[in-house]
Design an enzyme around this catalytic site. Structure first.
Site, PDB file in Angstrom:
ATOM      1  N   SER A  94       0.869  -1.175   0.000  1.00 13.30           N
ATOM      2  CA  SER A  94       0.000   0.000   0.000  1.00 13.30           C
ATOM      3  C   SER A  94       0.905   1.223   0.000  1.00 13.30           C
ATOM      4  O   SER A  94       1.780   1.354   0.857  1.00 13.30           O
ATOM      5  CB  SER A  94      -0.896  -0.024   1.240  1.00 13.30           C
ATOM      6  OG  SER A  94      -1.869   0.986   1.138  1.00 13.30           O
ATOM      7  N   GLU A  95       0.711   2.114  -0.971  1.00 16.55           N
ATOM      8  CA  GLU A  95       1.760   3.110  -1.240  1.00 16.55           C
ATOM      9  C   GLU A  95       1.925   4.186  -0.167  1.00 16.55           C
ATOM     10  O   GLU A  95       2.870   4.951  -0.215  1.00 16.55           O
ATOM     11  CB  GLU A  95       1.575   3.742  -2.623  1.00 16.55           C
ATOM     12  CG  GLU A  95       0.324   4.566  -2.827  1.00 16.55           C
ATOM     13  CD  GLU A  95      -0.784   3.766  -3.507  1.00 16.55           C
ATOM     14  OE1 GLU A  95      -0.792   2.523  -3.372  1.00 16.55           O
ATOM     15  OE2 GLU A  95      -1.642   4.394  -4.154  1.00 16.55           O
TER      16      GLU A  95
END
Lengths: 218, 232
Positions: free
Chosen positions: A46-47
């Site tokens: 998840s960035e």
């Protein structure tokens, strides 16, 4: 019949491999997490800075400091790591993520993608999408084949401002699995019961139809 | 320990020196890990014409969103501003300028800025509106954009624990942009949940070493959740 959102996620999940690090975008891509085959180890990136995203928490375990890129409360799996946004995009830009799945408004035969801006209508911003498409080698775009009004989203040339240039090779729509090769969409698979004629009618960009186009099986 | 003691006890002291027209870098992702009390102090000060560099601009009524209410912000540098109706209104009215910047490029602009690197090449944004007016160059057959780094007059940062020397650790995904902003402010102010004794934090586990930090203040936090999602 056009694929349901879950069927699209199931089809994308067939591209997963054991040991993959995967970034899933918002919407249909997020659903892919529900269809990771039993016995396969996949780690979700998840960035916002989490490698090893888990399920949503129970009510008792909700933690404001534990969110995903969609700003949803999440959990972290055993063996996960948490880091800064710069580290996160070093992974993404550096090509360390094995598979990226994201939505789009339009894709064209040159592998261009438009997914973030509709002039005079939508000015929310690109978030991490430009970094994701520039950094990944293996990208699957998921979207409906045509708009509700019937306009094709598989174009000769994207009409909207681009998210990335020449970076898309695989597209899953609700009607078909296509790959972009030598300036054309190549029809690889079709949704169950969807005719080649329907796909041709809804594909504006150059489309190559091989002699045999198998139906997906669910 | 006067020389390295960074602790201040009032928010007035924490934001002392902030002036109209300054650039403020803010940590946080959505409402996660935002320096909510330092933002509230900027609102109280009524400083105007600010440039705010932050991945997002809070929501209506909370986080950086409250600085829009009295038109304190003239420019935002962000990757995503879609959660905020007032933002959209001021943007369409021409009261607010926005420089939409890809999230990874924004993070790297702060990281590089704090590390003394004035610009860097990235493939992100090539062939898109982000590339307009920027130099490009080919390396190994691929085109890259020249992106300039960012530094700020102030950096406002939310940590979990800090000691008096300004060594900081972050909690879970509340880390996000905070350690990057911390490196790139002329004056870096960190607000934390807990002040611990010098020596208590494991030196190898410190995210932001005190050399980057000018002021530390202990606050209490609402920690509003933007998108509460549960398995039940």
């Amino acid at each position: 019949m056009a694929l349901s959102r879950d069927q699209m996620a199931i089809r994308v999940a067939r591209e997963l491999q054991d040991g993959y690090y995967v970034n899933l975008g918002i919407g249909i891509p997020t659903l892919v997490a529900n269809f990771i085959p039993d016995g396969m180890d996949v780690m979700l990136q998840s960035e916002n800075g989490l490698l090893g995203m888990g399920t949503f928490p129970s009510e008792a375990n909700v933690d404001a400091d534990m969110i995903n890129a969609g700003k949803q409360t999440v959990t972290a799996v055993s063996g996960s790591s948490i880091f800064s946004s710069a580290e996160s995009f070093a992974m993404i830009r550096g090509g360390h993520v094995d598979l990226t799945v994201l939505g789009a408004f339009e894709v064209d035969v040159s592998g261009n993608i438009a997914s973030w801006m509709i002039p005079n209508k939508l000015i929310k911003g690109m978030g991490g999408a430009m970094d994701l498409v520039a950094g990944a080698d293996n990208i699957i775009v998921t979207m409906t084949h045509a708009s509700k009004g019937g306009d094709s989203k598989l174009l000769e040339v994207c009409s909207l401002p681009l998210t990335g240039k020449g970076c898309i090779k695989k597209v899953l729509t609700d009607l078909a699995w296509l790959e972009i090769e030598n300036g054309a969409f190549v029809l690889k698979e079709r949704a169950p019961g969807v005719s080649i004629e329907e796909i041709q009618a809804k594909t504006q960009g150059r489309l190559i139809v091989p002699d045999h186009v198998p139906e997906m099986v669910f | 320990m006067a020389g390295f003691d960074k602790v201040v006890t009032t928010y007035e002291d924490a934001m002392s020196g902030l002036q109209d027209g300054m650039t403020v870098l803010a940590g946080g992702f959505g409402l996660c890990g935002i320096p909510e009390n330092l933002i509230a102090e900027i609102k109280r000060l009524q400083t105007k014409n600010l440039t705010i560099v932050s991945n997002n601009c809070g929501v209506d009524g909370f986080g950086l969103g409250i600085l829009l209410e009295d038109k304190q912000v003239s420019k935002m540098v962000s990757s995503y501003v879609g959660e905020n109706a007032l933002f959209e209104k001021q943007l369409l009215n021409g009261e607010l300028d926005v420089e939409l910047t890809p999230q990874g490029t924004l993070a790297e602009k702060m990281r590089a800025g704090g590390a003394g690197i004035p610009a860097f090449y990235t493939a992100t944004g090539v062939g898109t509106p982000v590339a307009e007016g920027k130099d490009t160059r080919f390396f190994n057959g691929r085109e890259y954009l020249l992106e300039e780094s960012i530094t700020g007059d102030f950096a406002i940062v939310k940590g979990w624990k800090a000691d008096r020397y300004g060594n900081v650790i972050y909690r879970h995904t509340a880390q996000n942009f905070n350690p990057l902003a911390a490196t790139a402010g002329k004056i870096t102010v960190v607000e934390v949940e807990e002040l611990v004794e010098v020596g208590e934090l494991d030196p190898a586990h410190i995210h932001t070493p005190g050399i980057y930090v000018d002021r530390v203040i202990v606050g209490t936090f609402e920690k509003r959740i933007e998108n509460r999602t549960t398995s039940e």
